[in-house]
Design an enzyme around this catalytic site. Structure first.
Site, PDB file in Angstrom:
ATOM      1  N   GLU A 114     -23.840  54.000  -1.729  1.00 60.70           N
ATOM      2  CA  GLU A 114     -24.952  53.566  -0.929  1.00 60.70           C
ATOM      3  C   GLU A 114     -26.065  53.099  -2.057  1.00 60.70           C
ATOM      4  OE1 GLU A 114     -26.204  57.140   1.077  1.00 60.70           O
ATOM      5  OE2 GLU A 114     -24.565  57.089   2.275  1.00 60.70           O
ATOM      6  N   LYS A 116     -29.319  52.883  -3.731  1.00 65.15           N
ATOM      7  CA  LYS A 116     -30.399  53.990  -3.803  1.00 65.15           C
ATOM      8  C   LYS A 116     -31.873  53.277  -3.430  1.00 65.15           C
ATOM      9  CE  LYS A 116     -32.289  57.868  -6.405  1.00 65.15           C
ATOM     10  NZ  LYS A 116     -33.645  57.401  -6.160  1.00 65.15           N
ATOM     11  N   ASP A 118     -35.436  52.368  -2.854  1.00 62.93           N
ATOM     12  CA  ASP A 118     -36.822  52.774  -3.679  1.00 62.93           C
ATOM     13  C   ASP A 118     -37.886  52.809  -2.724  1.00 62.93           C
ATOM     14  OD1 ASP A 118     -38.062  53.688  -5.918  1.00 62.93           O
ATOM     15  OD2 ASP A 118     -37.946  51.750  -6.930  1.00 62.93           O
ATOM     16  N   TYR A 225     -29.451  57.922   6.005  1.00 62.01           N
ATOM     17  CA  TYR A 225     -28.427  58.130   5.327  1.00 62.01           C
ATOM     18  C   TYR A 225     -27.732  59.675   5.313  1.00 62.01           C
ATOM     19  CZ  TYR A 225     -32.259  58.948   1.761  1.00 62.01           C
ATOM     20  OH  TYR A 225     -33.302  59.256   1.286  1.00 62.01           O
ATOM     21  N   LYS A 314     -28.331  55.409 -11.915  1.00 63.23           N
ATOM     22  CA  LYS A 314     -29.549  54.595 -12.097  1.00 63.23           C
ATOM     23  C   LYS A 314     -29.195  53.258 -12.756  1.00 63.23           C
ATOM     24  CE  LYS A 314     -33.313  56.214 -11.172  1.00 63.23           C
ATOM     25  NZ  LYS A 314     -34.240  57.333 -11.147  1.00 63.23           N
ATOM     26  N   CYS A 419     -49.610  26.295 -42.111  1.00 64.00           N
ATOM     27  CA  CYS A 419     -50.123  25.267 -43.245  1.00 64.00           C
ATOM     28  C   CYS A 419     -51.713  25.309 -43.250  1.00 64.00           C
ATOM     29  CB  CYS A 419     -49.735  24.077 -42.509  1.00 64.00           C
ATOM     30  SG  CYS A 419     -50.616  23.406 -41.452  1.00 64.00           S
ATOM     31  N   CYS A 434     -51.847  23.423 -33.881  1.00 65.81           N
ATOM     32  CA  CYS A 434     -52.319  22.874 -35.255  1.00 65.81           C
ATOM     33  C   CYS A 434     -52.335  21.673 -35.426  1.00 65.81           C
ATOM     34  CB  CYS A 434     -51.246  23.662 -35.919  1.00 65.81           C
ATOM     35  SG  CYS A 434     -50.957  22.807 -37.631  1.00 65.81           S
ATOM     36  N   CYS A 440     -47.227  20.458 -41.702  1.00 60.46           N
ATOM     37  CA  CYS A 440     -47.207  21.709 -41.217  1.00 60.46           C
ATOM     38  C   CYS A 440     -45.476  22.022 -41.166  1.00 60.46           C
ATOM     39  CB  CYS A 440     -47.765  21.957 -39.839  1.00 60.46           C
ATOM     40  SG  CYS A 440     -47.488  23.715 -39.291  1.00 60.46           S
TER      41      CYS A 440
END
Ligand code: IVH
Length: 679
Positions: A114, A116, A118, A225, A314, A419, A434, A440
């Protein structure tokens, strides 16, 4: 540094209690769940190693959940248990092995897998098919009476259907679907109200609302469940049968549950759900495997707070805590300075993360990230890791001071870390850049590519691959170096034969005869496109005159505002840049003086943006573009609200459709010619 176990245990207990309070009472968690779990695991390990350290009020001694006094208490007749966690395939294999050993059976076992969910666990009692009482899990023994609020959850029926038992307690999870969560937070943000950090906290906060009318306005949902008490009906023979029965009674059950066989079946379900996780309409943090047979479940029983016949597998935690070691500025190919947080490496979302981008300086200030800070890092799925927030409570303070942090706010560097050129930030823009251009190192490749491009010095054969190698082998540092390259040097490059090397040397030589507008454009000054280069050339006539001009004088040029003027002035203020110009001259690059024109002349189409689509009959696309830009217009590749005209030739593409959609005027070839003639 070693901390005495007793001191560390006391410290952990205190921290966990603080977090519990914030989580359960204030509904304002300050650390990710995974960090909480880690603290709890450390305390458990300490107590296991030193049993004398266990105190009766240690957070390890009770199941989480502090019933709030504001709600009535409900004592669960059948305790509401928790689940053990598996974090790896090995953990799962060990779980399956233990069952084989205890039951003394062989062969693959049947499980029900199933999602899980949250959310938060609830127990709902139906007497004679009518919803009588709903309670949270609380500490597993005593929960809160949330009947009035659960009644407002649409998917939880007030009456069961079909042949109902005299008494049944259905157990499941109340959660907030993602869409509802986002909508609710968006509304809260608009009103300046508190937003919830995640759907689970939102579900918990909503269910524990004292006013059921507030609860009713929250988009909660539920899946069932499990079973608590049952009276007057035979127990289902297994988990699959139980789920079917709950469904038949009209209770919502997840559509994603599945009968699987053996560890292999469990793992394939796990992988499938991990892949689908992002597209599910609700949050899950793993999957649960339950041994199918109820008879076997009963033989296995429980250990402390969790059944031996079920386990939660998990997904890797998506959030973790770590410490910012340093904040550096990365210089990209276009000169953009990007702040990067260097982190204490941390394992999150299945990978080790040691750097995260902070995007731009505004973002750094908005999150107030500083060196030494403890931060929440998130990596969800394949998404690039991000720094979610700073845990201000953990910011190191000056010795003996409670309110004075050791760290200071991060500032944008005034000079490029690569630079040392000036860093400029255009007002209203998030990015700082820059101004070094080809001086550079970080920008050299991009700058050279631009210098050689068709509308700049137009060096045929100097493509990206060649530029890349020239920069990499340090054969070219500034554009002036191009004019010293020999055919032998070039022939040594990858995918470059003698013939093409000789051709390239000739093309470089040809580019020496150029024009001031092309040169100005080629220098790659920020904000200076072809039209601006032309306008600058016509206004000043010579490069010397432009180089001597101050910002204010540059602003006199038509269509040049303070932003462009600042960039131009900053560019020529750099000795590196003036040296490059000197070197170019020395190598024989020439640009004749331009006849100075009164402002406005020749720039008849200044400020207009054109998009070309389809083939033109009397000129190539390049010729059309050149003619337009020579009159000060811009030519763009895509149609937007800012487009002034779309020029459509034969077989136009989707750009034409887009122009019609946006109501942008469309010119045919004749119309374009008329516009170019100034008619
Ligand atoms: S069964 C005796 N099944 O996970 C078995 N729990 O970490 C008890 N949860 O408190 C729980 N989805 O809040 C079970 N499909 C599922 C679940 C599930 C989510 C939650 C539940 C429980 C927690 C344990």
């Amino acid at each position: 540094m070693t901390v005495r176990p007793a001191a560390r245990a006391a410290e952990l207990r205190e921290q966990l209690k603080q977090h519990d309070y914030r989580y359960y009472v204030l509904d304002e968690p300050s650390i990710p769940d995974a960090e909480y779990d880690r603290l709890m695991a450390e305390l458990r390990a300490l107590e296991a190693a030193h049993p004398d350290l266990v105190t009766p009020d240690s957070p390890t001694q009770r199941v989480s959940g502090t019933p709030s006094a504001a709600f009535g208490e409900v004592v669960h007749q059948v305790p509401m248990l928790s689940l053990d966690n598996a974090f790896s395939e090995e953990d799962l294999a060990a779980f399956d092995r233990r069952i084989h050993e205890r039951l003394e059976v062989q062969g693959d076992l049947d499980y029900v897998a199933e999602p899980k969910l949250d959310g938060l666990a609830i127990a709902v009692i139906y007497r004679a098919g009518r919803l009588e009482q709903a309670a949270t899990r609380g500490d597993g023994v005593t929960g809160e009476d949330v009947t009035a609020n659960v009644r407002t959850v649409r998917s939880v029926p007030h009456r069961l259907r079909g042949r109902v038992p005299p008494l049944i307690e259905a157990r499941g999870e109340v959660f907030m679907p993602l869409k509802g969560f986002e909508r609710m937070n968006a509304r809260a943000r608009e009103r300046g109200e508190k937003v919830f950090v995640n759907p689970r906290n939102a579900a918990a906060g909503s269910l524990r609302q004292l006013d059921p009318r507030v609860s009713a306005a929250r988009p909660l949902d539920a899946f069932f469940y499990g079973l608590g008490v049952l009276d007057g009906a035979p127990l289902p023979k297994g988990q699959a049968e139980l789920l079917d029965w709950l469904r038949a009674l009209g209770l919502p059950v997840s559509p994603d549950t599945r009968a699987v066989r053996g560890v292999a079946g469990c793992l394939s379900y796990y992988r499938e759900m991990a892949a689908r996780r992002r597209s599910l309409p609700y949050q899950i943090d793993g999957v649960v495997y339950k041994l199918e047979s109820r008879a076997d479940q009963e033989r296995l029983g429980f250990v402390s707070r969790a059944p031996r016949w079920a386990i939660a597998h998990k997904f890797p935690a998506e959030e973790a805590l770590t410490v910012v070691r340093d904040i550096e500025f990365n210089v990209g190919r276009t000169g953009a300075l990007t702040p990067i947080a260097r982190l204490e490496p941390v394992f999150v979302g299945g990978v080790t993360v040691s750097n995260v981008t902070l995007h731009n300086i505004d973002e750094v200030h908005r999150k107030d990230v500083r060196v030494g800070d403890t931060v929440v890092v998130r990596r969800a799925g394949d998404v690039i890791p991000e720094l979610v927030s700073v845990i201000l409570d953990k910011r190191p303070m000056k010795a003996g001071r409670r309110t004075e942090p050791q760290s200071r706010q991060v500032e944008l560097p005034a000079r490029c870390p690569v630079c040392d050129s000036l860093v400029l930030r255009v007002e209203g823009e998030a990015v700082a850049r820059c101004t070094g251009g080809f001086t550079c190192r970080a920008q050299r490749q991009e700058a050279l590519r631009h210098f050689a491009s068709r509308r700049a010095l137009d060096i045929e054969g100097l493509g990206d691959k060649v530029v890349e190698q020239l920069v990499e082998h340090e054969l070219v540092r500034s554009p002036a170096d191009l004019y010293s390259l020999t055919a032998e040097q070039l022939a040594g490059l990858e995918r470059m034969g003698e013939k093409s090397a000789a051709n390239l040397v000739a093309a470089i030589d040809r580019s020496k005869d150029t024009t001031l507008p092309r040169l100005l454009y080629a220098l790659g000054i920020r904000e200076v496109g072809e039209a601006t280069a032309l306008a600058l050339a016509r206004h000043f006539g010579t490069l010397e005159a432009l180089m001597k001009a101050g910002e204010e004088e540059i602003q006199q040029v038509e269509d040049v505002g303070p932003v462009v003027a600042a960039q131009v002035a900053a560019f020529f203020a750099s000795v590196d840049h003036t040296n490059v110009i000197k070197a170019l001259r020395k190598k024989g690059v020439k640009w004749p003086e331009v006849a100075r024109a009164p402002a406005g002349a020749g720039a008849a189409l200044a400020g207009r943006t054109f998009v070309l689509t389809g083939a033109l009959g009397s000129m190539t696309r390049e010729e059309a573009e050149e003619a337009l830009t020579a009159r000060g217009a811009k030519v763009s590749g895509s149609v937007s609200k800012k487009t002034s005209y779309v020029v459509a030739g034969a077989d136009p593409g989707s750009k034409l459709a887009r122009a019609r959609e946006l109501g942008i005027p469309v010119l045919d070839e004749e119309g374009l010619r008329a516009l170019l003639r100034g008619g």
